[in-house]
Write a protein that holds these residues in place. Sequence first.
Motif, short mmCIF file in Angstrom:
data_model
loop_
_atom_site.label_atom_id
_atom_site.label_comp_id
_atom_site.label_asym_id
_atom_site.label_seq_id
_atom_site.Cartn_x
_atom_site.Cartn_y
_atom_site.Cartn_z
N ARG A 1 -4.76 1.35 -8.42
CA ARG A 1 -5.41 0.60 -7.44
C ARG A 1 -6.92 1.34 -7.28
O ARG A 1 -7.86 0.65 -7.04
CB ARG A 1 -4.51 0.74 -5.96
N VAL A 2 -6.93 2.57 -7.46
CA VAL A 2 -8.27 3.43 -7.16
C VAL A 2 -9.12 3.34 -8.23
O VAL A 2 -10.34 3.02 -8.14
CB VAL A 2 -8.09 4.71 -6.54
N LEU A 3 -8.40 3.77 -9.67
CA LEU A 3 -9.16 3.82 -10.71
C LEU A 3 -8.99 2.52 -11.82
O LEU A 3 -9.62 2.46 -12.69
CB LEU A 3 -8.74 5.00 -11.55
N GLY A 4 -7.99 1.89 -11.57
CA GLY A 4 -7.55 0.92 -12.27
C GLY A 4 -6.90 1.30 -13.82
O GLY A 4 -7.34 0.70 -14.83
N ALA A 5 -6.50 2.62 -13.67
CA ALA A 5 -6.29 3.13 -14.99
C ALA A 5 -4.85 2.88 -15.27
O ALA A 5 -3.71 3.25 -14.89
CB ALA A 5 -6.17 4.63 -14.66
N ASP B 1 0.77 -1.21 -0.33
CA ASP B 1 -0.05 0.13 -0.04
C ASP B 1 0.67 1.30 -0.05
O ASP B 1 1.72 1.36 1.00
CB ASP B 1 -0.79 -0.01 1.39
N ARG B 2 0.57 2.17 -1.04
CA ARG B 2 1.31 3.48 -0.87
C ARG B 2 0.24 4.60 -1.37
O ARG B 2 0.64 5.08 -2.60
CB ARG B 2 2.42 3.21 -2.12
N PRO B 3 -0.45 4.91 -0.44
CA PRO B 3 -1.02 5.87 -0.79
C PRO B 3 -0.74 7.35 -0.85
O PRO B 3 -1.58 8.02 -1.68
CB PRO B 3 -2.27 6.07 0.51
N ASP B 4 0.48 7.35 -0.72
CA ASP B 4 0.93 8.97 -1.11
C ASP B 4 1.69 8.65 -2.59
O ASP B 4 2.26 9.80 -2.94
CB ASP B 4 2.17 9.21 -0.31
#
Length: 396
Positions: free
Chosen positions: A136-140, A125-128
């Motif tokens: 991870r958030v958009l699957g982009a 996990d690297r939210p920064d």
Amino acid sequence: MTAEVAVLGAGMHRWGKWGRGFVEYGVAAARAALADAGLDWRVVGAVVGADTVRGGYPGYVAGATFAKALGWQGARVTSVYAACASGAQAIDAARARILAGLTDVALVVGADAAPKGFFRPAGGDRPDDPDWLRFRVLGATNPTYFGLYARRRMAVHGDTLGDFAQVKVKNAAMGALNPYARYRKRVTTEEVAASAVVADPLRLLDICATSDGGAALVLSSMEFARRHGAGAPVRIRAVSTVTPRYPSTALDLPDIATDSAVAVDPPGEPFRASIARAAYEEAGVGPEDLSLAEVYDLSTALELQWYEDLRLCGDGEGAKLLREGATAPGGRIPVNTSGGLASFGEAVPAQAIAQVCELTWQLRGQAGERQIPHARVGITANQGLFGHGSAVIAVR
């Protein structure tokens, strides 16, 4: 205008999927560059390695890794990571050491053994980390961005699928003539259109692959070049590594958000255009002086955007420039005479260095069937994640 450094040697390991370690590719490129320069490895006073990185984590300390593989001889080492701009940053670090009088000869090396398929993030996990977030958030994935770039050009400038396909046709024709390219097969617009849709509207042949490969340069002071007998070497006159300006009002890989422009007006030029402008200003040349350009064609649509960012034409006129044949061999400003990433694929730490190798061979008149007559000034351009600019201007 800054002082110049000489390019005494250029070398590459052919791009492909070879199943071996990145060190092998980098060492092969380094030895080729040293042989091209006519120099013994022990003469090199500094090694700058463009790091191989996986999903945001540095996997290897490239400068020391290559120095060890070539044989420890006491050279100073530096390792650089700036995503796709790593090679330009490595060139800049070597140039700075030479111009500061700290070394006469520097070796710049970048190589990669890329994972299969499109790039994806490492675990954890690297939210920064915006690169982690957009996966991870958009699957982009990267092709998602490439498709968005293409859709924007179609909506704003009227570019067509045929325009995008023609970029691939042009670059594939050049890659077919390049012994270092991974893909050496000409294609037609019909073949591009028939390839699978990856990120609408882009097809498989509109998007570059991931590859193994290596590239290296031997740089020196002008005084050393004269002592070495290089009477009129190719010279690096500018390296641009600028960052974007606030506020950013357009999505750009890998960011998934923009800044508000309510209180502060947006900058007068987009990020990529600022990279080129800084290089032109430092070199004391303009787009009208260019003989050729090597640009970062992650996708066919993105190459058209670079035409405008380099000021080879006006805003929205990239497709028109292509249709006129201006960016093809024999045109006013040939672009991607190497074949570009369309023919090579991404070997991330090596690609900005490989662009300068192509300029070097073109400016020397050593590009074989790809040769642009009377080439005198060339520019490279790409960008790295997180706002790393990358452009190099070389002259002869």
